[in-house]
Design an enzyme around this catalytic site. Structure first.
Site, short mmCIF file in Angstrom:
data_model
loop_
_atom_site.label_atom_id
_atom_site.label_comp_id
_atom_site.label_asym_id
_atom_site.label_seq_id
_atom_site.Cartn_x
_atom_site.Cartn_y
_atom_site.Cartn_z
N GLU A 23 0.83 -1.21 0.00
CA GLU A 23 0.00 0.00 0.00
C GLU A 23 0.86 1.27 0.00
O GLU A 23 0.47 2.29 -0.56
CB GLU A 23 -0.94 0.00 1.21
CG GLU A 23 -1.94 -1.15 1.24
CD GLU A 23 -2.79 -1.25 -0.02
OE1 GLU A 23 -2.99 -0.21 -0.70
OE2 GLU A 23 -3.24 -2.37 -0.33
N HIS A 26 1.44 2.33 -3.57
CA HIS A 26 0.34 3.14 -4.12
C HIS A 26 0.39 4.56 -3.55
O HIS A 26 0.27 5.55 -4.29
CB HIS A 26 -1.01 2.51 -3.76
CG HIS A 26 -1.27 1.19 -4.43
ND1 HIS A 26 -1.15 0.99 -5.77
CD2 HIS A 26 -1.68 0.00 -3.90
CE1 HIS A 26 -1.46 -0.26 -6.07
NE2 HIS A 26 -1.78 -0.89 -4.95
#
Length: 448
Positions: A23, A26
């Protein structure tokens, strides 16, 4: 640590590290592309910890640790303040949206390279691929003899037992004959073929390995150590003596000796051991005694220690470790796509899929084996996450990437209706895969 608690703990460590890294990929690229990130979450559901950073992003750890997400400012989810329009995700050029989507799997790939690099730098303890074959097994029928050393599998050199089993397991997916090069204890080399095409369809790798019957050869029946004051030392045995028989019964290796000794001692503690020392046959009478070693139940002992198996640790300097890391990552990636392809074509069984339970068990096992083994495990799971997320399944990163590639070709975004339909299809596929993997885990537990 209790196996159950250990499995849960190391599963949480594994998912926590890898999901955060994914994550963060991202998040980091989104920020570089000027997209406002509203929430960075490790886990799903209700937050058990959260705080708002100076950048306005809400950071949280949620109750369900099976994943995570980065929530960005997105016009599809509600009205956007005109003052923040420049930071909205869908308004960014398609190449930036592609970069943001690919960043998660990309960071998993980077993590894999670093984990393998550290593993090779530290050196992963392993043993040499000196093998034997179970009686009447496929390996025995193919010509594997006790003490054979595996040199190459499928034309590729192998140096350790784990490398050998990885190569064999990967070949089993296709169930095709496998070329093996071996060297016997006398130094003679020969080429063999494992007839993997005889394996029945529809079984998992574990069942195939049982049928193959290829195993590490136990150490020879040599008294590596003879403990002072114990029965063997009192009788005159010395370190390095090769044990030939117990009460006239021949001994093939140390495993056979360890089985035969208590069986004979149960009849009479007074044992006659025939040994070989410096090429000369000798005979000793040893009186075994009952003892509890390291808190274990009492058993018959004479004070003889087993020889260690031949070590084969791959331990490199920084530059060679980096090259080995890239090579290993490439090989593992090819193996994963090979497995996916064979599952889709029906050549490999979906019983090879593992879920959360399987990951937890392996996490606990590798953590107990030492940091290098756990690093390899983390690298493999991280690589699996990268490959899985790049599959063109809606709801996964690969599904979004597919939408953006279509947008590049047709010059306009995919319709909302198509995206919603894709989400339903993707969720159905994802839950089917998760359910199948969970079923496989439970089935293996019940059979073990």
């Amino acid at each position: 640590m209790n196996p159950f608690l250990g499995s849960v703990f190391w599963l949480l460590v594994t998912l926590g590290v890898l999901v955060t890294f994914h994550e963060f990929g991202h998040y980091w690229v989104a920020r570089r592309c000027g997209v406002k990130v509203l929430r960075f979450s490790v886990g799903f559901g209700r937050a058990i910890w959260k705080r708002v950073g100076r950048d306005g992003t809400e950071y949280q750890v949620a109750m369900i640790p099976l994943g995570g997400y980065v929530k960005m400012l997105d016009a599809r989810e509600g009205e956007v303040d005109p003052a923040l329009a420049a930071q909205e995700f869908t308004g960014k050029p398609v190449w930036q949206r592609i970069a943001i989507v690919v960043a998660g799997p990309g960071f998993n790939l980077i993590f894999t390279l670093v984990a393998f690099w550290l593993m090779f730098m530290l050196g992963k303890p392993d043993v040499a691929p000196v093998v034997t074959a179970a009686p009447q097994s496929m390996a025995a029928q193919a010509g594997i003899h006790p003490g054979d050393r595996l040199l190459a599998i499928g034309g590729r050199p192998v140096a350790t037992w784990s490398d050998s089993m990885d190569a064999v397991a990967n070949a089993m997916l296709g169930r095709e004959p496998l070329a093996v090069q071996v060297r016997d204890p006398d130094g003679r080399e020969r080429a063999l073929t494992l007839p993997l095409d005889r394996l029945p369809a529809g079984q998992d790798i574990g069942q195939y390995l049982d049928k193959l019957g290829l195993k590490l050869a136990p150490p020879p029946a040599v008294a590596a150590t003879v403990m002072a004051g114990e029965p063997a030392a009192q009788a005159g045995l010395q370190g390095g003596d090769r044990i030939l028989s117990v009460n006239g019964q021949p001994v093939a290796d140390f495993a056979a000796f360890s089985t035969l000794l208590p069986a004979e001692a149960a009849k009479s503690p007074r044992l006659v051991l025939a040994v070989e020392r410096a090429g000369k046959p000798l005979q000793f009478t040893v009186t075994a005694r009952m003892a509890s070693l390291e808190g274990q139940p009492e058993k018959w002992v004479i004070g003889v220690g087993a020889p260690q198996m031949e070590a084969a640790t791959r331990h490199y300097g920084p530059f060679k470790a980096l090259a080995a890391s890239f090579a290993t990552t490439w090989d593992r990636t090819a193996s994963m796509f090979n497995m996916i392809g064979k599952m889709l074509s029906g050549q490999a069984s979906t019983k090879n899929l593992s879920g959360v339970i399987g990951i937890a068990q392996v996490a606990n096992a590798t953590a107990s084996m030492g940091l290098p083994w756990f690093l390899e495990f983390l690298g493999l799971v991280s690589l699996s996450l990268a490959v899985l997320n790049l599959l063109p399944i809606p709801v996964l990163d690969g599904g979004h990437l597919l939408y953006y590639l279509i947008e590049l070709v047709k010059g306009s975004p995919v319709s909302e209706r198509t995206m919603i339909a894709g989400q339903y299809v993707g969720l159905a596929l994802l839950f089917t895969l998760m359910g199948l993997a969970f079923y496989n885990d439970i089935h293996r537990m019940l059979l073990s």
